[in-house]
Design a protein around this motif. Sequence first.
Motif, short mmCIF file in Angstrom:
data_model
loop_
_atom_site.label_atom_id
_atom_site.label_comp_id
_atom_site.label_asym_id
_atom_site.label_seq_id
_atom_site.Cartn_x
_atom_site.Cartn_y
_atom_site.Cartn_z
N THR A 90 0.83 -1.21 0.00
CA THR A 90 0.00 0.00 0.00
C THR A 90 0.86 1.26 0.00
O THR A 90 0.35 2.36 0.03
N ILE A 91 2.18 1.09 -0.02
CA ILE A 91 3.12 2.21 0.14
C ILE A 91 3.02 3.18 -1.03
O ILE A 91 2.94 2.77 -2.19
N THR A 92 3.04 4.45 -0.69
CA THR A 92 3.02 5.54 -1.66
C THR A 92 3.89 6.67 -1.11
O THR A 92 4.01 6.81 0.11
N PRO A 93 4.51 7.46 -1.98
CA PRO A 93 5.27 8.60 -1.47
C PRO A 93 4.36 9.70 -0.93
O PRO A 93 4.81 10.57 -0.19
N PHE A 94 3.09 9.66 -1.27
CA PHE A 94 2.14 10.69 -0.82
C PHE A 94 1.70 10.40 0.62
O PHE A 94 1.12 9.37 0.90
N GLY A 95 2.01 11.33 1.52
CA GLY A 95 1.57 11.20 2.90
C GLY A 95 2.44 10.29 3.74
O GLY A 95 2.06 9.91 4.85
N SER A 96 3.63 9.95 3.27
CA SER A 96 4.54 9.12 4.05
C SER A 96 4.88 9.83 5.36
O SER A 96 5.00 11.05 5.40
N LEU A 97 5.05 9.04 6.42
CA LEU A 97 5.43 9.62 7.71
C LEU A 97 6.81 10.25 7.66
O LEU A 97 7.11 11.16 8.42
N SER A 98 7.67 9.74 6.77
CA SER A 98 9.02 10.28 6.60
C SER A 98 9.14 10.85 5.18
O SER A 98 8.71 10.22 4.23
N ALA A 99 9.70 12.05 5.09
CA ALA A 99 9.94 12.64 3.77
C ALA A 99 11.21 12.00 3.22
O ALA A 99 12.31 12.32 3.64
#
Length: 164
Positions: free
Chosen positions: A98-107
């Motif tokens: 489900t991983i996406t760069p949008f809204g990740s807890l870490s930039a």
Amino acid sequence: MSAERARAAIEASGLEHTVTEHGRVASLEEAAAARGVEPRDIVKTLVVRRAEGDHLFVLVPGDREIAWPKLRELLGVSRLSMPDAATAQQVTGYARGTITPFGSLSALPVVADASLTGDPARTISLGAGAHGVAATLNAEHTLAYLDAQVADVTSTPTHSASLS
């Protein structure tokens, strides 16, 4: 909750997009059909570990896989690895698949395969924080928004691809 965080981040980006909810799928082809795109336009967001506490996202077209020697050369490192599922979730806030760069807890920095570029009209479909939920967006605009480093970092798989 992670799907809501991803959707909010996609909305906040201002990028034109379509969200598709199709539930779990058994193959890349099934996911592409459900999202109305070609298999090459499904983009896997993979978390890669450079060193302890040092991770990045690698955006890989669905019909390709990371070419580890190319990625190591690009990043100037001799070793890379995939973190375990628990670490990937701790870093991003998203479960594997489900991983996406949008809204990740870490930039995290983003590396995108060069095959995703070159067609200003191309759309790509990224996971959106939950199984069976995806966002379809313009490839060039998305990579620019994510400030992705674009490079040849993939190859054609030697075995059939699958989605989890």
